[in-house]
Design an enzyme around this catalytic site. Structure first.
Site, PDB file in Angstrom:
ATOM      1  N   ASP A   8       0.855  -1.180   0.000  1.00 21.67           N
ATOM      2  CA  ASP A   8       0.000   0.000   0.000  1.00 21.67           C
ATOM      3  C   ASP A   8       0.894   1.233   0.000  1.00 21.67           C
ATOM      4  O   ASP A   8       2.054   1.172   0.434  1.00 21.67           O
ATOM      5  CB  ASP A   8      -0.925   0.018   1.216  1.00 21.67           C
ATOM      6  CG  ASP A   8      -1.901   1.195   1.184  1.00 21.67           C
ATOM      7  OD1 ASP A   8      -2.475   1.444   0.109  1.00 21.67           O
ATOM      8  OD2 ASP A   8      -2.075   1.875   2.208  1.00 21.67           O
ATOM      9  N   SER A   9       0.346   2.345  -0.459  1.00 23.97           N
ATOM     10  CA  SER A   9       1.099   3.590  -0.422  1.00 23.97           C
ATOM     11  C   SER A   9       1.333   4.058   1.005  1.00 23.97           C
ATOM     12  O   SER A   9       2.214   4.877   1.249  1.00 23.97           O
ATOM     13  CB  SER A   9       0.354   4.668  -1.219  1.00 23.97           C
ATOM     14  OG  SER A   9      -0.941   4.863  -0.698  1.00 23.97           O
ATOM     15  N   GLY A  41      -2.788   9.455  -3.928  1.00 25.58           N
ATOM     16  CA  GLY A  41      -4.096   9.806  -4.493  1.00 25.58           C
ATOM     17  C   GLY A  41      -4.106  10.950  -5.483  1.00 25.58           C
ATOM     18  O   GLY A  41      -4.916  10.986  -6.397  1.00 25.58           O
ATOM     19  N   CYS A  71      -4.312  -1.216  -2.276  1.00 24.94           N
ATOM     20  CA  CYS A  71      -4.374   0.233  -2.452  1.00 24.94           C
ATOM     21  C   CYS A  71      -5.222   0.496  -3.680  1.00 24.94           C
ATOM     22  O   CYS A  71      -4.911  -0.003  -4.765  1.00 24.94           O
ATOM     23  CB  CYS A  71      -2.960   0.782  -2.636  1.00 24.94           C
ATOM     24  SG  CYS A  71      -2.872   2.536  -3.074  1.00 24.94           S
ATOM     25  N   THR A  73      -5.723   3.349  -5.304  1.00 18.89           N
ATOM     26  CA  THR A  73      -5.071   4.212  -6.287  1.00 18.89           C
ATOM     27  C   THR A  73      -4.074   3.424  -7.118  1.00 18.89           C
ATOM     28  O   THR A  73      -4.028   3.543  -8.350  1.00 18.89           O
ATOM     29  CB  THR A  73      -4.371   5.391  -5.577  1.00 18.89           C
ATOM     30  OG1 THR A  73      -5.325   6.099  -4.783  1.00 18.89           O
ATOM     31  CG2 THR A  73      -3.770   6.343  -6.581  1.00 18.89           C
ATOM     32  N   GLU A 156      -5.283   9.834   9.367  1.00 15.87           N
ATOM     33  CA  GLU A 156      -3.857   9.733   9.641  1.00 15.87           C
ATOM     34  C   GLU A 156      -3.407  10.684  10.747  1.00 15.87           C
ATOM     35  O   GLU A 156      -2.321  10.521  11.304  1.00 15.87           O
ATOM     36  CB  GLU A 156      -3.055   9.951   8.354  1.00 15.87           C
ATOM     37  CG  GLU A 156      -3.292   8.835   7.348  1.00 15.87           C
ATOM     38  CD  GLU A 156      -2.175   8.681   6.341  1.00 15.87           C
ATOM     39  OE1 GLU A 156      -1.331   9.591   6.229  1.00 15.87           O
ATOM     40  OE2 GLU A 156      -2.151   7.628   5.662  1.00 15.87           O
ATOM     41  N   CYS A 190     -11.508   3.228  -0.648  1.00 16.05           N
ATOM     42  CA  CYS A 190     -10.185   3.601  -0.131  1.00 16.05           C
ATOM     43  C   CYS A 190     -10.005   2.805   1.148  1.00 16.05           C
ATOM     44  O   CYS A 190     -10.925   2.740   1.980  1.00 16.05           O
ATOM     45  CB  CYS A 190     -10.089   5.091   0.150  1.00 16.05           C
ATOM     46  SG  CYS A 190      -8.573   5.582   1.026  1.00 16.05           S
ATOM     47  N   THR A 191      -8.851   2.195   1.309  1.00 14.11           N
ATOM     48  CA  THR A 191      -8.675   1.268   2.426  1.00 14.11           C
ATOM     49  C   THR A 191      -8.523   1.975   3.773  1.00 14.11           C
ATOM     50  O   THR A 191      -8.525   1.328   4.813  1.00 14.11           O
ATOM     51  CB  THR A 191      -7.468   0.346   2.179  1.00 14.11           C
ATOM     52  OG1 THR A 191      -6.311   1.139   1.875  1.00 14.11           O
ATOM     53  CG2 THR A 191      -7.754  -0.588   1.008  1.00 14.11           C
ATOM     54  N   HIS A 192      -8.413   3.311   3.762  1.00 14.62           N
ATOM     55  CA  HIS A 192      -8.459   4.066   5.015  1.00 14.62           C
ATOM     56  C   HIS A 192      -9.884   4.146   5.564  1.00 14.62           C
ATOM     57  O   HIS A 192     -10.093   4.193   6.785  1.00 14.62           O
ATOM     58  CB  HIS A 192      -7.984   5.508   4.800  1.00 14.62           C
ATOM     59  CG  HIS A 192      -6.508   5.695   4.806  1.00 14.62           C
ATOM     60  ND1 HIS A 192      -5.688   5.151   3.843  1.00 14.62           N
ATOM     61  CD2 HIS A 192      -5.696   6.375   5.658  1.00 14.62           C
ATOM     62  CE1 HIS A 192      -4.432   5.514   4.102  1.00 14.62           C
ATOM     63  NE2 HIS A 192      -4.415   6.251   5.192  1.00 14.62           N
TER      64      HIS A 192
END
Length: 274
Positions: A8-9, A41, A71, A73, A156, A190-192
């Site tokens: 993932d980023s 992103g 991810c 993106t 974050e 989005c995985t967040h």
């Protein structure tokens, strides 16, 4: 033989890894977060492809025969090129999977109104990957999209449980729902975003199903390994997990506990040497 690589980023892919480990605990896993160059992103296609390919090759070098791009993106802007153009030359015996296709294969089986909303980063929205993929499987499903640029920073900075987050959660939900009164399925692309699930549900009308990707991707990986025993037999199974970041391991470990749900101890990989 080797572990499953998960890329993932940043941190969001840990929500996917958490569900993969729950579904397939017997395998070994190596996680790589490119935190030093995150977020992806808002970057262009070429940059995202370059960064993603560098990280995939690093996971290959670390022994992974199979890598999951956890991810959206990277899956939207790099996966197809890596699969079709890069792998045949650099590693024809290895495989890279993404998170978009498993999610889109599921969407049409859940919606009753045939109207689906996608909440994602600017990069994923602009790529049009979700409307394109959903149209392949379910051409009758109408897709609406909304970028949510404030959600990742909220998460974050560990502000996602605070009252201030409600304003931005409601803002983007109002924007997407104003596009149609018949949306009945909402994809957190989005995985967040699963970390905002509680607040999202609070601000949604009744009758709308919210899809987070972790469990979907985990089940899809399980099915993939069942259908590809030649790959499954190349995966080591001692139940180990290792975590790597291109940024500060101390910061990564602190944040990873939020996303992964348990303490981790990561190692640093220099992004300049990828």
């Amino acid at each position: 033989m080797g572990p499953i690589g998960v890329f993932d980023s940043g941190y969001g892919g840990l929500t996917v890894l958490k569900e993969i480990v729950a579904e397939l605990p017997q395998y070994d896993y190596i996680y790589l977060g490119d935190n030093a160059r995150a977020p992806y992103g808002n970057r262009g296609f070429d940059t995202i492809h370059t960064y993603t390919l560098q990280c995939v090759k690093k996971l290959f070098d670390m022994g992974c025969p199979l890598v999951v791009l956890a991810c959206n993106t990277a899956s939207a802007k790099a996966l197809r090129t890596i699969q079709q153009k890069d792998l045949p030359h650099i590693a024809p015996d290895k495989r890279v999977l993404g998170v978009i296709r498993p999610t889109t294969e599921m969407v049409g089986t859940i919606t009753q109104s045939n109207e689906v909303a996608i909440l994602a980063t600017n990069g994923t929205v602009s790529s049009q990957s979700y409307p394109i993929e959903i149209a392949k499987f379910f051409p009758d499903v109408k897709v609406f999209q909304q970028a949510c640029p404030m959600w990742v920073p909220l998460i974050e900075n560990n502000e996602h449980e605070n009252e201030g987050a409600d304003y931005f959660v409601k803002e983007y939900l109002d924007k997407i729902l104003s596009q149609s009164n018949n949306i009945d399925t909402l994809v957190l692309a989005c995985t967040h975003y699963p970390l905002l699930l509680r607040k999202i549900k609070q601000h949604l009308p009744a009758g709308i199903t919210v899809l987070a990707q972790g469990k979907i991707v985990a089940r899809s990986l399980k099915d993939y390994l069942h259908r590809h025993p030649e790959m499954e037999q190349r995966l080591t199974k001692t139940g180990t997990r290792s975590f790597n970041t291109t940024d500060d391991p101390g910061i990564f470990d602190q944040m990873a506990e939020i996303f992964f749900g348990q303490k981790v101890a990561s190692a640093k990989i220099d992004a300049d040497h990828l």
